[in-house]
Design an enzyme around this catalytic site. Structure first.
Site, PDB file in Angstrom:
ATOM      1  N   CYS A 192       0.413  -1.179   0.215  1.00  0.00           N
ATOM      2  CA  CYS A 192       0.092  -0.022  -0.237  1.00  0.00           C
ATOM      3  C   CYS A 192       1.037   1.356  -0.053  1.00  0.00           C
ATOM      4  O   CYS A 192       1.226   1.347   1.203  1.00  0.00           O
ATOM      5  CB  CYS A 192      -1.115   0.297   1.698  1.00  0.00           C
ATOM      6  SG  CYS A 192      -1.862   1.760   1.473  1.00  0.00           S
ATOM      7  N   CYS A 222      -0.681   4.145   1.990  1.00  0.00           N
ATOM      8  CA  CYS A 222       0.031   3.980   3.778  1.00  0.00           C
ATOM      9  C   CYS A 222       1.533   4.227   3.861  1.00  0.00           C
ATOM     10  O   CYS A 222       1.226   4.837   4.887  1.00  0.00           O
ATOM     11  CB  CYS A 222      -0.029   2.182   3.992  1.00  0.00           C
ATOM     12  SG  CYS A 222      -1.339   2.148   3.856  1.00  0.00           S
ATOM     13  N   ASP A 223       2.428   3.718   2.771  1.00  0.00           N
ATOM     14  CA  ASP A 223       3.723   3.570   3.712  1.00  0.00           C
ATOM     15  C   ASP A 223       4.678   4.348   3.158  1.00  0.00           C
ATOM     16  O   ASP A 223       5.641   4.635   3.237  1.00  0.00           O
ATOM     17  CB  ASP A 223       3.692   2.809   3.846  1.00  0.00           C
ATOM     18  CG  ASP A 223       3.266   0.779   4.306  1.00  0.00           C
ATOM     19  OD1 ASP A 223       2.957   2.328   5.161  1.00  0.00           O
ATOM     20  OD2 ASP A 223       3.636   0.342   4.109  1.00  0.00           O
TER      21      ASP A 223
END
Ligand code: NDP
Length: 313
Positions: free
Chosen positions: A134, A137-138
């Site tokens: 993701c 997300c990261d």
């Protein structure tokens, strides 16, 4: 054994929206959250495309709010997973991870989908240490660093473009000689200076002392001109599609070749009367929170009508 009118499996936007609607219809739904309460969205940070939040909203907050809203209308939200389902006769029988069996007149499957991995040992070895599925997300952790995105579809292009705005350099590792993504996405990727596409390339493994420092790659695998080489990277992002979470329903309900549950026409109805599916588990195409939420609403409305028709409400 308790018999409930509606059992909802899954706590993403589809599951919670189904619970809100079912609760408001007086069905006193029971919802099992599953292994990832709040679903896939909780792996991201801010959601900017969910209508009603002009400044965006924290993903965990959104899911907590949906849960609270479902509870306000009487949903019994439970931790834990459903591990076994028996749809052979109604009421359907479902067994949770504590061994409790619940009978349900209707079931709404909203178990979502999970990111696919290549199946390399190194993906596990470096989980949370440079391997991610993701980018949104990261990606933040890779500012001014070098990363690789695996895949050549729309998701991979989206992730690569997102990362290109943060990272110094983005490799795309594409196993075919072309990108499968839509033309507009292909063009954007090709025109982005710090994205380099490595066509005809597969990943053999990852290396690094305390986290990912590089990847071992192979070009033209199995062909006479096959060659292996390494790239230096700090992050390795998978974007090779998603797998619907339908393992426990295998052989009991109509699914497509990839395991997504087939719903009928424009409805949330499955081939089993009284069993409905909503959200990513039945949607290989859109995979959006807002779409899943709408799908959940449809499932609950249909469950309510079904119960009324059968005189079970
Ligand atoms: P796709 O299935 O479309 O693409 C998966 C990509 O990963 C392909 O390039 C595929 O290669 C590659 N791949 C799969 N398995 C492996 C493997 N084992 N090793 C290496 N590469 C692999 O998935 P997406 O998640 O990209 O998209 C899913 C759906 O969602 C699509 O319909 C897409 O259009 C849609 N979508 C739309 C968006 C938008 O419109 N903005 C955004 C994101 C998704 P190969 O081509 O060789 O099979």
């Amino acid at each position: 054994m308790t018999t409930v009118k509606t059992l909802i499996i899954g706590s993403g936007p589809a599951g919670y929206t189904a619970a809100i609607y079912a609760g408001r219809s007086g069905l006193a739904p029971v919802l099992y959250c599953g292994l990832q309460p709040g679903g896939q969205l909780t792996t991201t940070t801010v959601i900017e495309n969910f209508p009603g939040f002009p400044q965006g909203i924290d993903a965990n907050q959104l899911m907590t709010d949906m849960c609270e809203q479902a509870k306000r209308f009487g949903a019994d939200v439970r931790d834990g997973s459903i591990e076994k389902a028996d749809f052979s006769s109604r009421p359907f029988l479902l067994t949770d991870d504590r061994g409790n069996t619940i009978a349900a007149e209707t079931v709404i499957i909203a178990t979502g989908a999970s990111a696919k991995y290549l199946g390399l040992e190194d993906e596990k070895k470096y989980a949370g240490m440079g391997v991610s599925a993701c980018a949104t997300c990261d990606g933040f952790f890779y500012r001014k660093k070098t990363v690789a995105v695996v895949g050549g579809g729309d998701t991979a292009c989206e992730e690569a473009l997102y990362l290109s705005s943060l990272a110094k350099k983005v490799y795309m590792i594409v196993r075919k000689p072309y990108l499968r993504a839509a033309e507009i996405m292909r063009k954007r990727v090709e025109e982005t200076a710090n994205i380099e596409i490595l066509y005809n390339t597969n990943t053999l493994g990852l290396f690094g002392e305390n986290g990912v420092e590089g990847a071992h790659l192979v070009r033209y695998k199995g062909e006479p001109n096959e060659e292996t080489y390494d790239i230096r990277i700090d992050g390795f992002f998978l974007a090779i599609g998603h797998k619907p979470n339908t393992g426990i329903f295998a052989g009991q309900i109509d699914m497509d070749e990839q395991g997504f549950i087939r719903t009928q026409g424009n409805t949330a109805s499955t081939n089993i009367e009284g069993v409905f599916a909503a959200g990513d588990v039945a949607d290989p195409v859109y995979r959006q929170g807002v779409v899943a939420a709408g799908f959940g609403a449809k499932a609950a409305i249909e469950a309510d009508r079904f119960l009324q028709e059968k005189g079970l409400k």
